[in-house]
Design an enzyme around this catalytic site. Structure first.
Site: not given
Ligand SMILES: NC(=O)c1ccc[n+]([C@@H]2O[C@H](COP(=O)([O-])OP(=O)(O)OC[C@H]3O[C@@H](n4cnc5c(N)ncnc54)[C@H](O)[C@@H]3O)[C@@H](O)[C@H]2O)c1
Length: 447
Positions: A43, A164, A260, A270, A337
């Site tokens: 990260d 989820r 539902l 999301c 969020r």
């Molecule tokens: N949260 C959910 O329930 C969920 C479910 C399915 C899909 N997604 C998708 O997964 C993706 C991530 O979602 P999330 O909720 O985990 O986001 P998040 O914000 O919790 O985590 C993203 C992480 O990526 C890190 N990051 C950003 N740029 C980086 C880089 N260049 N190198 C390394 N780390 C970097 C950030 O510091 C952060 O810790 C999104 O596209 C989201 O739509 C999320």
């Protein structure tokens, strides 16, 4: 860079890298470690990496801490992309793709990973696996960028994630399906083998189709929610009970009972952004996605209906004290969020109300919602309040001693924004009670 250990004729033991240790990246890494893989998470957030190296879990996700502790030996956390690449073969990208002002997905973090890869370099054994939710066409764009930057030997797959929050570990380890989009069969083969121990159905397809499966799935679920919310609103007009209606609909196997649940609308990291991104994607391609426009509008209005319900009971909201019970966008997560509570609190404050809030996990920082008074318990939040709104159906809140809460209020108005409480019981206790699309208890409907 070192080649992965190969053992005679046995299949290669893939080592896993994860770029982005957020909700998805961390769960992905920890779960793959629990399947026996060596995992290195990278990260760019130095505080997050330091916390992880210190054994702290930066998010609230049930069960995550336990698995992290169990798998500590297989998990490495680093700020260095080079180190992560050196220690991995299959590299998941799980960076955030938040919405831009236009409603499109912001791909800047994804593209910065490509920039960094160009500087650091990667080997032919590496496959980049896109877990972040990205618009259709992103994989082809990333592939072209990789090729143009001398990284044509690096593989690429799309592998959308469906977990989820709140049930992320179980969802990852027991998925309904694993979707793999690829440009080359050999890459899909390696990724499918990585997932093989899960025994889940695997859908192998093109990269654009895999990307679309994710958007279409989230858009469909969001549509179900907005649909039942509209049914609930009509139920209120015509004297039907949406809980009974949803149950009756869900018994039809063609419809199914999930998603539902009428309430004050969907939030989270999301659905809102993915629905909007799909709508924009369609628009950018020349197609006006009418249905999704309505899904978004219904959801926005649904959050505000609570204000109308409060006004009905209290008249104006100026100077009234309103307690928000639950803040997270759903129970069992600390994710705020796009939480409905943020919209509600902002609206209430704008109407001149005093807003007290309680959540078992979330603490709204003053910068985020200036003016909300955070309380230590549901009891403290509702004491002396003119009304309370159940915003997030945390089990501990639903199981409150509602009679005691009722007795402590200045006027006992209770709006159940999640239809988690029994209207008959709440009315018996003495609340002026309203759910979403429910028949008031005094009408006396048989159960
Ligand atoms: N949260 C959910 O329930 C969920 C479910 C399915 C899909 N997604 C998708 O997964 C993706 C991530 O979602 P999330 O909720 O985990 O986001 P998040 O914000 O919790 O985590 C993203 C992480 O990526 C890190 N990051 C950003 N740029 C980086 C880089 N260049 N190198 C390394 N780390 C970097 C950030 O510091 C952060 O810790 C999104 O596209 C989201 O739509 C999320």
């Amino acid at each position: 860079m070192s080649e992965p250990a190969q053992n005679g004729t046995s299949p290669r033991r893939e080592r896993v890298g994860v770029i982005g240790a957020g909700y998805v990246g961390l769960v992905t890494g920890v779960c793959l470690a629990s399947m026996g893989y060596e995992v290195t998470l990278r990260d760019i957030d130095a505080a997050k990496v330091a916390a992880l190296n210190d054994g702290q879990v930066p998010i609230y996700e049930p069960g995550l801490t336990e698995v992290m502790v169990q798998q500590a030996e297989r998990l490495t956390y680093t700020l260095s992309l080079e180190r992560m690449l050196d220690r991995s073969d299959i590299v998941f990208i799980a960076v955030d793709t938040p919405p831009t002002y236009s409603g499109d997905a912001d791909l800047s973090r994804v593209m910065s990973v490509v920039d960094e890869l160009q500087k650091v370099g990667a080997d032919p054994r590496h496959i980049l696996v896109m877990k972040s939710t990205v618009p259709v066409g992103t994989g082809e764009r990333v592939r072209a960028e990789l090729d143009a930057r001398g990284l044509d030997h690096v593989g690429y797959c799309s592998n959308p994630e469906f977990l989820r929050e709140g049930a992320a570990i179980a969802d990852f380890l027991h998925p309904d399906r694993v979707v793999i989009g690829s440009f080359a069969d050999e890459h899909a083969d390696r990724l499918a083998s990585l997932y093989a121990p899960l025994g889940a159905p695997v859908l192998r397809t093109s990269v654009p189709s895999a990307e679309m499966v994710k958007y279409a799935s989230n858009a469909f679920l969001a549509t179900k929610i907005s649909f039942i919310n509209e049914i609930a609103n009509v139920c209120e007009e015509v004297g039907a009970d949406v809980e009974v209606v949803a149950h009756g609909m869900g018994l039809d196997s063609r419809i199914g009972s999930s998603f539902l649940r009428a309430g004050i609308g969907f939030g989270g990291s999301c659905f809102p952004k993915d629905v909007s991104a799909l709508k924009q994607l369609a628009g950018n391609s020349g197609y006006h996605f009418q249905l999704l426009t309505s899904v978004i509008e219904v959801n926005a209005l649904q959050k505000r209906r609570v204000i109308g319900k409060l006004k009905k009971h209290l008249g104006g909201l100026e100077g009234k004290r309103v307690a928000l019970l639950g803040l997270a966008f759903k129970p069992e997560t600390d994710d705020m969020r796009e939480a409905s509570s943020l919209v509600l609190a902002a609206r209430l404050l704008a109407e001149g109300a005093e807003v007290c809030a309680y959540d078992p996990i979330v603490d709204i920082s003053p910068e985020r919602l200036h003016g909300v008074i955070m309380c230590e318990s549901a009891e403290a939040a509702v004491a002396g309040a003119d009304a309370a709104v159940l915003v997030t159906e945390w089990e501990s809140i639903v199981a409150s001693d509602w009679a005691a809460l009722c007795a402590s209020m200045r006027s006992p108005v209770l709006i159940d924004g999640r239809n988690a409480l029994d209207p008959v019981e709440m009315t018996r206790i003495g609340f002026a009670f309203e759910g979403i699309g429910r028949i008031p208890a005094h009408v006396g409907v048989p159960h």
